[in-house]
Design a protein around this motif. Structure first.
Motif, PDB file in Angstrom:
ATOM      1  N   HIS A   1      89.488  74.473 -27.480  1.00 18.48           N
ATOM      2  CA  HIS A   1      89.990  73.326 -27.655  1.00 18.48           C
ATOM      3  C   HIS A   1      89.593  72.533 -28.681  1.00 18.48           C
ATOM      4  N   ASP A   2      90.624  71.922 -29.361  1.00 20.53           N
ATOM      5  CA  ASP A   2      90.193  71.341 -30.744  1.00 20.53           C
ATOM      6  C   ASP A   2      89.516  72.016 -31.457  1.00 20.53           C
ATOM      7  N   ARG A   3      90.189  73.244 -31.690  1.00 20.95           N
ATOM      8  CA  ARG A   3      89.684  74.383 -32.450  1.00 20.95           C
ATOM      9  C   ARG A   3      87.980  74.566 -32.263  1.00 20.95           C
ATOM     10  N   LYS A   4      87.691  74.449 -30.996  1.00 20.26           N
ATOM     11  CA  LYS A   4      86.417  74.910 -30.639  1.00 20.26           C
ATOM     12  C   LYS A   4      86.378  75.829 -29.510  1.00 20.26           C
ATOM     13  N   ILE A   5      85.439  76.951 -29.669  1.00 20.05           N
ATOM     14  CA  ILE A   5      85.725  78.104 -28.651  1.00 20.05           C
ATOM     15  C   ILE A   5      84.576  78.003 -27.592  1.00 20.05           C
ATOM     16  N   ILE A   6      84.815  77.865 -26.396  1.00 18.71           N
ATOM     17  CA  ILE A   6      83.798  77.942 -25.203  1.00 18.71           C
ATOM     18  C   ILE A   6      84.148  79.047 -24.432  1.00 18.71           C
ATOM     19  N   TYR A   7      83.053  79.856 -24.212  1.00 18.90           N
ATOM     20  CA  TYR A   7      83.193  80.960 -23.113  1.00 18.90           C
ATOM     21  C   TYR A   7      81.896  80.726 -22.352  1.00 18.90           C
ATOM     22  N   GLU A   8      81.896  81.515 -21.091  1.00 25.25           N
ATOM     23  CA  GLU A   8      81.063  81.450 -19.696  1.00 25.25           C
ATOM     24  C   GLU A   8      81.841  80.579 -18.980  1.00 25.25           C
ATOM     25  N   SER A   9      82.215  80.880 -17.781  1.00 25.72           N
ATOM     26  CA  SER A   9      83.014  80.081 -16.953  1.00 25.72           C
ATOM     27  C   SER A   9      82.384  78.725 -16.550  1.00 25.72           C
ATOM     28  N   GLN A  10      81.081  78.765 -16.189  1.00 26.57           N
ATOM     29  CA  GLN A  10      80.353  77.561 -15.751  1.00 26.57           C
ATOM     30  C   GLN A  10      80.339  76.351 -16.822  1.00 26.57           C
ATOM     31  N   ALA A  11      80.115  77.115 -17.992  1.00 29.79           N
ATOM     32  CA  ALA A  11      80.242  76.220 -19.322  1.00 29.79           C
ATOM     33  C   ALA A  11      81.674  75.307 -19.401  1.00 29.79           C
ATOM     34  N   ILE A  12      82.623  76.384 -19.292  1.00 28.82           N
ATOM     35  CA  ILE A  12      83.984  75.929 -19.608  1.00 28.82           C
ATOM     36  C   ILE A  12      84.129  74.835 -18.388  1.00 28.82           C
ATOM     37  N   LEU A  13      83.884  75.033 -17.077  1.00 28.48           N
ATOM     38  CA  LEU A  13      84.154  74.213 -15.974  1.00 28.48           C
ATOM     39  C   LEU A  13      83.519  72.833 -16.170  1.00 28.48           C
ATOM     40  N   HIS A  14      82.401  72.573 -16.706  1.00 29.14           N
ATOM     41  CA  HIS A  14      81.646  71.302 -17.091  1.00 29.14           C
ATOM     42  C   HIS A  14      82.352  70.778 -18.112  1.00 29.14           C
ATOM     43  N   TYR A  15      82.526  71.537 -19.109  1.00 32.01           N
ATOM     44  CA  TYR A  15      83.241  71.026 -20.321  1.00 32.01           C
ATOM     45  C   TYR A  15      84.799  70.332 -20.031  1.00 32.01           C
ATOM     46  N   ILE A  16      85.388  71.010 -19.237  1.00 32.18           N
ATOM     47  CA  ILE A  16      86.875  70.376 -18.925  1.00 32.18           C
ATOM     48  C   ILE A  16      86.590  69.130 -17.921  1.00 32.18           C
ATOM     49  N   ASP A  17      85.492  69.334 -16.997  1.00 31.11           N
ATOM     50  CA  ASP A  17      85.577  67.868 -16.129  1.00 31.11           C
ATOM     51  C   ASP A  17      85.112  66.937 -17.022  1.00 31.11           C
ATOM     52  N   GLU A  18      84.241  67.065 -17.963  1.00 30.44           N
ATOM     53  CA  GLU A  18      83.924  65.864 -18.615  1.00 30.44           C
ATOM     54  C   GLU A  18      84.600  65.363 -19.799  1.00 30.44           C
ATOM     55  N   SER A  19      85.453  66.392 -20.290  1.00 31.55           N
ATOM     56  CA  SER A  19      86.287  66.011 -21.379  1.00 31.55           C
ATOM     57  C   SER A  19      87.766  65.431 -21.114  1.00 31.55           C
ATOM     58  N   PHE A  20      88.101  65.549 -19.863  1.00 34.54           N
ATOM     59  CA  PHE A  20      89.509  65.093 -19.503  1.00 34.54           C
ATOM     60  C   PHE A  20      89.254  63.975 -18.607  1.00 34.54           C
ATOM     61  N   ASP A  21      90.608  63.312 -18.530  1.00 37.10           N
ATOM     62  CA  ASP A  21      90.468  62.159 -17.540  1.00 37.10           C
ATOM     63  C   ASP A  21      90.725  62.499 -16.225  1.00 37.10           C
ATOM     64  N   GLY A  22      90.636  61.594 -15.220  1.00 37.42           N
ATOM     65  CA  GLY A  22      90.904  62.044 -13.773  1.00 37.42           C
ATOM     66  C   GLY A  22      89.776  62.128 -13.120  1.00 37.42           C
ATOM     67  N   SER A  23      89.785  62.300 -11.595  1.00 36.95           N
ATOM     68  CA  SER A  23      88.548  62.130 -10.985  1.00 36.95           C
ATOM     69  C   SER A  23      87.332  63.264 -11.303  1.00 36.95           C
ATOM     70  N   SER A  24      86.077  62.870 -11.283  1.00 32.67           N
ATOM     71  CA  SER A  24      85.142  63.617 -11.730  1.00 32.67           C
ATOM     72  C   SER A  24      84.842  64.904 -10.311  1.00 32.67           C
ATOM     73  N   PHE A  25      84.525  65.986 -11.041  1.00 31.72           N
ATOM     74  CA  PHE A  25      84.340  67.040  -9.991  1.00 31.72           C
ATOM     75  C   PHE A  25      82.810  67.450  -9.737  1.00 31.72           C
ATOM     76  N   GLN A  26      82.094  66.325 -10.347  1.00 32.89           N
ATOM     77  CA  GLN A  26      80.569  66.480 -10.009  1.00 32.89           C
ATOM     78  C   GLN A  26      79.935  65.175  -9.570  1.00 32.89           C
ATOM     79  N   PRO A  27      78.898  65.563  -8.740  1.00 32.74           N
ATOM     80  CA  PRO A  27      78.524  64.444  -7.884  1.00 32.74           C
ATOM     81  C   PRO A  27      77.653  63.570  -8.692  1.00 32.74           C
ATOM     82  N   LYS A  28      77.411  62.328  -8.275  1.00 33.67           N
ATOM     83  CA  LYS A  28      76.619  61.362  -8.785  1.00 33.67           C
ATOM     84  C   LYS A  28      75.300  61.244  -9.070  1.00 33.67           C
ATOM     85  N   THR A  29      74.653  61.715  -8.044  1.00 30.61           N
ATOM     86  CA  THR A  29      72.995  61.644  -7.979  1.00 30.61           C
ATOM     87  C   THR A  29      72.428  63.018  -8.644  1.00 30.61           C
ATOM     88  N   PRO A  30      71.504  62.804  -9.046  1.00 27.66           N
ATOM     89  CA  PRO A  30      70.751  64.255  -9.547  1.00 27.66           C
ATOM     90  C   PRO A  30      70.495  64.969  -8.588  1.00 27.66           C
TER      91      PRO A  30
END
Ligand SMILES: N[C@@H](CCC(=O)N[C@@H](CS)C(=O)NCC(=O)O)C(=O)O
Length: 218
Positions: free
Chosen positions: A58-87
């Motif tokens: 994405h944007d000429r950046k390569i990301i591997y490892e599924s958990q890293a990819i999931l976090h990247y997608i969730d935080e980089s794109f619009d739409g509801s968040s798939f991560q809870p709010k509290t630590p």
């Protein structure tokens, strides 16, 4: 922003989790199917130095490892968040993702799915002893999940990355009669898995068991 490119094969549960999240977040992406052969080509290490899938570009950046990819997608794109709010809840989400790779996936996929579903589907013979031991070994792990599922999802009342990561693994295990029995005998687990399996993102990413051959599990 660039249209992300996802490399992988559709049956991989790690790849499926990424596709589910992309669909949930309505991200327009290109899916580039790669084969086991592709992983062996020297050039593939430019995408993934450990020769695995998924890989996201994405944007000429390569990301591997599924958990890293999931976090990247969730935080980089619009739409509801798939991560809870509290630590604490975020820690719980990470906990279940780690439980998935460390304790559940190796038995659910590496033993039950491979022996009872993949091997016969590819013309081989199941090792019944492995299945027997695997069912015993995974039962107590699934009991932990069953006890924890007091709400609709693994972490409270909203779906998180943890559900998207763990559920595909258990759905593959459920293709084996022993896997189905392990799920059906745990009512909270069954309800949770049925609820997730009905989501359009899960339905759309359901694919038949691949015939990649037996050398894959040799
Ligand atoms: N830790 C990696 C694991 C990825 C992985 O093992 N992917 C499998 C497909 S499910 C793969 O690429 N297997 C190829 C191989 O083992 O050679 C992740 O989370 O992305």
């Amino acid at each position: 922003m660039d249209r992300p490119q996802l490399y992988g094969w559709a049956f991989s549960n790690y790849v499926r989790a990424v596709r589910i999240l992309l669909l949930e977040k309505k991200v327009d992406y290109h899916f580039e199917t790669v084969t086991f052969q592709d992983l062996t080509v020297d050039d593939f290490t430019r995408l993934h130095p450990f020769r695995r899938v998924p890989v996201l570009v994405h944007d000429r950046k390569i990301i591997y490892e599924s958990q890293a990819i999931l976090h990247y997608i969730d935080e980089s794109f619009d739409g509801s968040s798939f991560q809870p709010k509290t630590p604490l809840d975020r820690a719980r989400m990470h906990q279940w993702m780690s439980v998935t790779v460390s304790y559940i996936q190796p038995i659910a996929i590496g033993q039950i799915f491979v022996q009872r579903v993949y091997i016969p589907e590819n013309g081989g013979q199941t090792d019944e002893g492995t299945i027997k031991r695997a069912v015993i070994a995974i039962a107590s792990h699934l009991d932990v999940v069953e006890t924890a599922l007091t709400q609709a999802y693994l972490v409270g009342d909203s779906i998180t990355l943890a559900d998207i990561f763990m559920a595909p693994v258990l759905l593959s295990m459920k293709l084996a009669p022993e896997g189905e029995q392990l799920i059906n005998s745990r009512p909270h687990l069954k309800t949770w898995l049925d609820r997730l399996a009905k989501r359009p993102s899960f339905v759309e990413t359901t694919v038949p068991v691949p015939k990649f051959g037996l050398e894959l599990v040799a």
